[in-house]
Design an enzyme around this catalytic site. Structure first.
Site, mmCIF file in Angstrom:
data_model
loop_
_atom_site.group_PDB
_atom_site.id
_atom_site.type_symbol
_atom_site.label_atom_id
_atom_site.label_comp_id
_atom_site.label_asym_id
_atom_site.label_seq_id
_atom_site.Cartn_x
_atom_site.Cartn_y
_atom_site.Cartn_z
ATOM 1 N N ASP A 1 0.825 -1.199 0.000
ATOM 2 C CA ASP A 1 0.000 0.000 0.000
ATOM 3 C C ASP A 1 0.867 1.259 0.000
ATOM 4 O O ASP A 1 1.866 1.348 0.726
ATOM 5 C CB ASP A 1 -0.900 0.009 1.227
ATOM 6 C CG ASP A 1 -1.762 -1.250 1.336
ATOM 7 O OD1 ASP A 1 -1.326 -2.323 0.886
ATOM 8 O OD2 ASP A 1 -2.873 -1.149 1.881
ATOM 9 N N HIS B 1 -0.783 4.732 -0.279
ATOM 10 C CA HIS B 1 -1.598 5.730 0.408
ATOM 11 C C HIS B 1 -1.140 7.180 0.206
ATOM 12 O O HIS B 1 -0.837 7.901 1.170
ATOM 13 C CB HIS B 1 -1.701 5.402 1.892
ATOM 14 C CG HIS B 1 -2.674 4.289 2.170
ATOM 15 N ND1 HIS B 1 -4.009 4.368 1.818
ATOM 16 C CD2 HIS B 1 -2.507 3.060 2.739
ATOM 17 C CE1 HIS B 1 -4.623 3.253 2.153
ATOM 18 N NE2 HIS B 1 -3.737 2.433 2.706
ATOM 19 N N ASP C 1 -4.486 0.169 -3.056
ATOM 20 C CA ASP C 1 -4.456 1.266 -2.083
ATOM 21 C C ASP C 1 -3.316 2.229 -2.395
ATOM 22 O O ASP C 1 -2.489 2.553 -1.534
ATOM 23 C CB ASP C 1 -4.364 0.751 -0.648
ATOM 24 C CG ASP C 1 -5.720 0.362 -0.080
ATOM 25 O OD1 ASP C 1 -6.694 0.295 -0.851
ATOM 26 O OD2 ASP C 1 -5.806 0.106 1.136
ATOM 27 N N ASN D 1 -9.262 -1.711 -1.549
ATOM 28 C CA ASN D 1 -10.525 -1.219 -1.014
ATOM 29 C C ASN D 1 -10.651 0.291 -1.136
ATOM 30 O O ASN D 1 -11.741 0.822 -1.351
ATOM 31 C CB ASN D 1 -10.713 -1.665 0.440
ATOM 32 C CG ASN D 1 -9.659 -1.146 1.377
ATOM 33 O OD1 ASN D 1 -8.460 -1.354 1.169
ATOM 34 N ND2 ASN D 1 -10.059 -0.468 2.440
ATOM 35 N N HIS D 2 -9.537 1.028 -1.080
ATOM 36 C CA HIS D 2 -9.640 2.481 -1.148
ATOM 37 C C HIS D 2 -9.960 2.980 -2.549
ATOM 38 O O HIS D 2 -10.713 3.956 -2.697
ATOM 39 C CB HIS D 2 -8.368 3.130 -0.590
ATOM 40 C CG HIS D 2 -8.360 3.173 0.904
ATOM 41 N ND1 HIS D 2 -8.793 4.255 1.630
ATOM 42 C CD2 HIS D 2 -8.010 2.229 1.820
ATOM 43 C CE1 HIS D 2 -8.703 3.996 2.925
ATOM 44 N NE2 HIS D 2 -8.224 2.765 3.063
ATOM 45 N N HIS E 1 -5.429 -7.501 -3.081
ATOM 46 C CA HIS E 1 -5.190 -6.492 -2.058
ATOM 47 C C HIS E 1 -5.295 -7.085 -0.660
ATOM 48 O O HIS E 1 -4.411 -6.890 0.175
ATOM 49 C CB HIS E 1 -6.176 -5.338 -2.205
ATOM 50 C CG HIS E 1 -5.996 -4.292 -1.141
ATOM 51 N ND1 HIS E 1 -4.828 -3.573 -1.020
ATOM 52 C CD2 HIS E 1 -6.817 -3.863 -0.137
ATOM 53 C CE1 HIS E 1 -4.936 -2.752 0.013
ATOM 54 N NE2 HIS E 1 -6.137 -2.908 0.571
#
Length: 337
Positions: free
Chosen positions: A71, A73, A107, A142-143, A216
């Site tokens: 991830d 972010h 993500d 998921n993001h 993920h």
């Protein structure tokens, strides 16, 4: 970095709570378990898609060397550091990996300010890698899918404003009517059919390269029975705006972008048994997942059959970049400074 948009979502919902990833409420995302959406092999839901066709929608041939990233972010500096650690880019952010294959486990966005820059960097690197005989594959986490649902709880102010002026936005979409002005451009960009939703529609939820499968959060036996390729196709159709509803099997609490089944440091015998059945169903030897931060760095479980690559490398979590290298049967974590 806490989000200033904890209350933003489409459908007029004011959402609260930004300390950790939480599934969207039922009004903005189906919360049914995967088992409720899974069709048994040979059922009507499986008709029209042979096993070969399903496999072709998620499986690629083996490559000599592969690097997996966790991830990101919204942290461009951490993204660059990880890609350099992988031997994929130079100081000008151009591909130098040759025939290397890079898989990023989703993500890329939320929690940091540089979402748009990261998305566009990976889009360009995919083209440069292809021209050099390599490959870059970014998965949907998921993001990414939360943003497509209009759940902007984890978007920072900088990342919200960065989408203002993007071409092709439908700012008159009635679904934006209750959205505060600051969030409308970002929301419109990721609405199914929007310009950034169409970009991520090209990404898979689950990918297998050789005998390694990437997701993920993780793949369960129920996902295999449902159809891995089917999940990818249904997600892409929704993001393209061709399907009115998001795929419930993907977005369920135990779906491949949400499950925490393999995220724990200590996996029990039952977890490893579930993992083994999922891998056997896909003809894979190992699984690589993100989603659950591993504070001590990349970890493995079940005798190396699952590897967890979310090391919290973004500024939000304060971890250090690390990547997973897979070359034939050799699998090792590579740590940054």
């Amino acid at each position: 970095m806490r989000s200033v948009s904890c209350a933003l979502a489409l459908c007029g919902l004011w959402l609260v709570g930004c300390d950790s990833d939480r599934r969207p409420p039922a009004a903005s995302s189906p919360a049914s378990a995967t088992s409720a959406a899974v069709a048994a092999p040979g059922s009507a839901a499986q008709q029209g898609s042979s096993a070969e066709e399903d496999r072709a929608a998620f499986a690629l041939p083996a490559v000599p060397k592969l690097i997996a990233l966790g991830d990101l972010h919204g942290d461009l500096a951490a993204t660059r550091a990880a890609l350099k650690l992988a031997g994929a880019i130079d100081d000008q952010d151009h591909w130098v990996g040759g025939t290397l294959t890079v898989v990023q486990n989703g993500d890329q966005i939320d929690r940091g300010d540089q979402d748009r820059a990261i998305l566009e960097l990976f889009e360009r690197l995919a083209d440069e890698a292809r021209a050099a005989g390599g490959a870059v594959h970014a998965l949907n986490g998921n993001h990414e899918l939360m943003n497509a649902q209009g759940d902007l709880r984890y978007v920072t102010e900088g990342a919200m404003k960065d989408f203002e002026g993007v071409g092709g936005l439908d700012l008159r979409n009635p679904r934006l009517a209750s959205m505060p002005q600051v969030g409308r451009a970002r929301a419109a960009a990721f609405l199914p059919g929007g310009p950034y939703a169409r970009k991520i529609a090209d990404r898979k939820v689950i990918l297998m390269v050789g005998d390694t499968v990437f997701a993920h959060a993780g793949v369960l036996p129920t996902h295999v029975r449902y159809g891995i390729g089917k999940m990818n196709r249904e997600t892409a159709a929704w993001l393209e705006g061709q399907s009115a509803s998001p795929p419930a099997a993907v977005l369920a609490e135990d779906g491949p972008v949400w499950t925490r089944r393999y995220g724990s440091k200590e996996l029990g015998a039952d977890d490893c048994e579930v993992l083994g059945r999922a891998l056997d169903g896909m003809g894979a030897k190992r699984m690589v997942v993100g989603h659950t931060v591993q504070k001590e760095g990349i970890t493995s479980g079940c005798d190396g059959r699952v590897w967890r690559v979310d090391v919290g490398m973004s500024a939000y979590y304060g971890g250090k970049p690390a990547v997973l290298e897979i070359a034939g049967e050799a699998v090792k974590a590579v740590k940054g400074d």
